[in-house]
Write a protein that holds these residues in place. Structure first.
Motif, PDB file in Angstrom:
ATOM      1  N   VAL A 152      47.772  35.592  42.870  1.00 30.07           N
ATOM      2  CA  VAL A 152      47.726  36.633  43.887  1.00 30.07           C
ATOM      3  C   VAL A 152      46.726  36.201  44.955  1.00 30.07           C
ATOM      4  N   TYR A 153      47.098  36.396  46.214  1.00 33.33           N
ATOM      5  CA  TYR A 153      46.248  35.984  47.327  1.00 33.33           C
ATOM      6  C   TYR A 153      45.953  37.203  48.202  1.00 33.33           C
ATOM      7  N   PRO A 154      44.870  37.944  47.890  1.00 35.89           N
ATOM      8  CA  PRO A 154      44.554  39.160  48.651  1.00 35.89           C
ATOM      9  C   PRO A 154      44.430  38.920  50.149  1.00 35.89           C
ATOM     10  N   ALA A 155      43.933  37.757  50.549  1.00 35.44           N
ATOM     11  CA  ALA A 155      43.784  37.487  51.987  1.00 35.44           C
ATOM     12  C   ALA A 155      45.144  37.465  52.679  1.00 35.44           C
TER      13      ALA A 155
ATOM     14  N   THR B 264      41.844  46.765  45.240  1.00 40.19           N
ATOM     15  CA  THR B 264      42.812  46.948  44.160  1.00 40.19           C
ATOM     16  C   THR B 264      42.585  45.968  43.016  1.00 40.19           C
ATOM     17  N   THR B 265      42.954  46.392  41.834  1.00 42.29           N
ATOM     18  CA  THR B 265      42.884  45.524  40.651  1.00 42.29           C
ATOM     19  C   THR B 265      44.282  45.140  40.154  1.00 42.29           C
ATOM     20  N   LEU B 266      45.300  45.388  40.957  1.00 42.10           N
ATOM     21  CA  LEU B 266      46.673  45.155  40.518  1.00 42.10           C
ATOM     22  C   LEU B 266      47.032  43.680  40.400  1.00 42.10           C
ATOM     23  N   GLY B 267      46.160  42.801  40.855  1.00 35.20           N
ATOM     24  CA  GLY B 267      46.401  41.378  40.656  1.00 35.20           C
ATOM     25  C   GLY B 267      46.332  40.972  39.196  1.00 35.20           C
ATOM     26  N   ASP B 268      45.756  41.821  38.376  1.00 37.38           N
ATOM     27  CA  ASP B 268      45.629  41.562  36.935  1.00 37.38           C
ATOM     28  C   ASP B 268      46.870  42.108  36.224  1.00 37.38           C
TER      29      ASP B 268
ATOM     30  N   MET C 129      45.224  50.981  46.032  1.00 34.96           N
ATOM     31  CA  MET C 129      46.608  50.683  46.376  1.00 34.96           C
ATOM     32  C   MET C 129      47.552  51.673  45.692  1.00 34.96           C
ATOM     33  N   ILE C 130      47.229  52.076  44.474  1.00 34.36           N
ATOM     34  CA  ILE C 130      48.024  53.099  43.787  1.00 34.36           C
ATOM     35  C   ILE C 130      47.900  54.433  44.518  1.00 34.36           C
TER      36      ILE C 130
END
Length: 687
Positions: free
Chosen positions: A429-432, A476-480, A502-503
């Motif tokens: 996942v790339y948040p940037a 957000t922690t959704l990358g996990d 994000m949720i």
């Protein structure tokens, strides 16, 4: 603007009216015109040929592919495995730069979230689907059809994890078929060349010929942690191709719009394509700027930029068709011929009414609703993976609380396995990058819907697109994947209790996005589907089985011959060679030869055919499609078409339609002489 010759106009007229000739047609395997194909090509194929081709053809993501060994080995395009390559790469170990060349099957690596399918059965379910919507209008019609499709799929596949069932809409509602697929959820990368070998010429050469690209890669299907047994597969034929040879192309082309009325095409020309092109152009610019900020950003953005460039150039070719007066006049005359045939049959007219008028009446509504439907529903999130997961989790929790028949179709019981596979896959996942996409989407939504639109106010509140996108993607922690799994398994209670930004954002926008979708379904989709069903009935009555359906992303078979082109803007022979590659190379991007390929130049026979052109009927989604001769031997894989061919979405033009193919001879040369993939060469049966 290129004008059509009388002969070409006549050919296109036949298409527009509804019947097909020559190589035209993306045919379903249960209605393939065997006799016509044999007469056109001088071949002698039969039902056994069709069955073998179907069972050897693979759908891989949004691409096509073909089985080439009894141990699950599949060839597709390199650009079709680009996401897998990117997910398996790091900035330190970048397989796009080095190529992925495992020396044994044990070194093949699983593509995160990857799956592949083979079509095993086709069943007609038209009567059930038509009965489900009988007497209904608006959203009730849509929901009844969706529910019936879900029931049919669930009855056929149940809880099976090794197959997938899909009710496919054909002829824009004229027919419905249940497609049953053998599904492989363990797909591993077996070979990919350096990206520069597959994309030589870059965007400048994209949608053009001559081409000089080794756009090929191999994946392997696994079952129970072992290579799948696939006794039915294509035989590999690496011989030099011969001009004029008949070939068949089997793949899953994306959507075409050949059966649309003129009024529907005008909406695409005037509203849909201009908006989509402007949006794609700006996003491309933002991603290019992002990629120039650091080496890390360049690595992250490489694959998305290539995809956007491809989308934009395809749209440009389609727009050129829709503003070509000769092309549109020919389509108009075809529609007039169709209407005359219907009007001449009083009983038919009484039965179908005037679907053209009904579809015309929908267009002003579609034009009005499209911007909001696009920005808040189909393009929501701007391609952000983090947002996509959030919306899936939120909607999935809300929908799973209902009986399956009452849900949005993507969350029916029969489709939940695919949803879960996408949610739980471990991928980088790339948040940037997501922040850039979210910022672009929020700013463009505000621009297109206006600052004062209540839905925009709901999206942004007091924040700017820049600030909101940073806050959402950074917090957000959704990358996990463990977090995503816990939220999915926790259901609606977990979603409502979540404080993940994000949720929270996805929850907050549900009212407006669902309202936009409901309005679209009731006022655009339902009346369009209703009228299109009657139009299909009229077309069957007027033209019989000479009609083929629009492409829908499902398996089709088309055919043609290996040949060049001789029209203005497209004059060339059918082949390119490795010698041509060396001659075209300048040493500077995008005409720089991949390092490992260049180092092997003295080991390569320069006369080996690299790419070839074929007069087959293909479109986006056909990428990776196996190209086979009349003996059922694979001789190449489709990877592109010419820019003039992009009008193929709306009508087949035999003079300019050319598919661009990477040959099996070129792939064999690359495997053996460049990348040292001797094990794969032996597996392909090359001596």
């Amino acid at each position: 603007m290129r004008h059509l010759t009388p002969a070409l106009a006549a050919a296109l007229l036949t298409l527009a009216a509804g019947a097909a000739r020559a190589e035209e047609g993306m045919w379903t395997f249960d209605n393939f015109p065997i006799a016509r194909a044999n007469a056109t090509l001088g071949t002698n194929i039969d039902q056994a040929f069709l069955d073998k081709v179907r069972l050897s053809s693979v759908k891989f993501g949004g691409c096509s592919a073909g089985l080439v060994s009894g141990a699950g080995l599949v060839m597709t395009n390199n650009h079709c495995v680009a996401t897998c390559v990117a997910n398996l790469s790091t900035q330190a170990v970048n397989y796009a730069e080095t190529g992925f060349t495992p020396r044994s099957r044990e070194e093949e690596i699983k593509c995160p979230g990857g799956s592949a399918e083979i079509l095993t059965d086709i069943t007609d379910v038209t009567e059930r689907m038509h009965a489900a919507g009988a007497g209904l209008e608006g959203q009730a019609f849509i929901r009844a059809r969706d529910a019936e499709a879900g029931r049919i799929e669930q009855e056929a596949c149940g809880a099976a994890t090794d197959k997938r069932c899909q009710v496919v809409t054909l002829y824009r509602g004229g027919q419905f078929k249940l497609y049953t697929y053998k599904k492989y959820s363990d797909v591993r990368l077996a070979f990919a060349p350096e990206d520069r070998a597959a994309t030589f010429g870059g965007d400048l050469d994209n949608f053009s010929f001559p081409r000089f690209a080794i756009d090929a890669a191999f994946i392997r299907l696994y079952e129970n942690n072992a290579p799948a047994a696939t006794p039915t597969h294509f035989v590999w034929n690496a011989a030099q191709p011969v001009e004029g040879t008949p070939v068949f192309v089997s793949g899953s082309p994306g959507a075409t719009q050949r059966l649309l009325t003129q009024d529907q095409l005008f909406t695409i020309r005037d509203v849909v394509l201009p908006m989509d092109q402007l949006l794609a152009s700006e996003l491309r610019g933002r991603l290019i700027r992002f990629s120039e900020e650091s080496d890390e950003n360049a690595f992250i953005a490489m694959d998305p930029i290539v995809g956007l460039e491809n989308t934009y150039k395809r749209g440009l070719g389609r727009m050129r068709a829709l503003v070509d007066p000769a092309f549109m006049a020919t389509r108009a005359e075809g529609e007039a011929d169709f209407r005359r045939r219907v009007a001449a049959d009083a009983a038919l007219t009484a039965r179908v009414g005037d679907p053209w008028a009904d579809l015309a009446a929908v267009q002003p509504i579609q034009r009005e609703l499209y911007p909001a439907y696009s920005m808040l529903e189909t393009q929501a999130g701007g391609g952000s993976q983090l947002f996509s997961w959030a919306r899936t989790l939120v909607r999935g929790a809300e929908e799973r609380a209902k009986p399956s028949a009452e849900r949005l179709p993507e969350f029916a019981d029969s489709r939940l396995a695919a949803v879960q596979s996408g949610l739980f896959a471990e991928r980088p996942v790339y948040p940037a990058l997501d922040q850039v996409r979210m910022e672009w989407w929020l700013s463009k939504t505000r621009e297109w819907l206006t600052v004062d639109d209540r839905r925009v106010l709901g999206l942004l509140g007091p924040e700017s697109p820049e600030a909101k996108s940073v806050r959402l993607t950074a917090g957000t922690t959704l990358g996990d994947p463990a977090v995503r799994r816990a939220l999915w398994e926790g259901g609606l209670d977990a979603i409502q209790a979540s404080t993940d930004p994000m949720i929270v954002f996805a929850r907050a926008m549900q009212y407006n996005s669902r309202a936009v979708r409901s309005d679209w379904e009731a006022r655009v989709q339902a009346p369009t589907d209703r009228a299109s069903e009657r139009l299909a009935s009229a077309r069957f009555a007027a033209y019989g089985d000479a009609v083929y359906p629009d492409a829908t992303g499902t398996l089709r078979l088309t055919y043609g011959k290996i040949e060049g082109s001789d029209v203005p803007g497209q004059r060339w022979g059918p082949f390119t060679t490795f010698d041509g590659l060396w001659a075209r190379a300048t040493g500077a991007p995008p005409f720089d030869v991949a390092p490992r390929l260049l180092a092997a130049a003295d080991r390569i026979d320069g006369d080996t055919v690299l790419n070839m052109a074929v007069s087959s009927d293909t479109i986006g989604g056909s990428s990776g499609s196996p190209v086979v001769n009349a003996a059922g031997e694979m001789v190449g894989a489709n990877f592109d078409s010419t820019v003039l061919t992009q009008r193929n979405a709306y009508g087949y033009d035999r003079n300019v339609n050319r598919s661009v193919i990477v040959t099996t001879g070129a792939v064999t040369t690359a495997l053996r002489d460049v990348y040292g993939m001797d094990g794969l060469v032996r597996e392909l049966g090359v001596r």
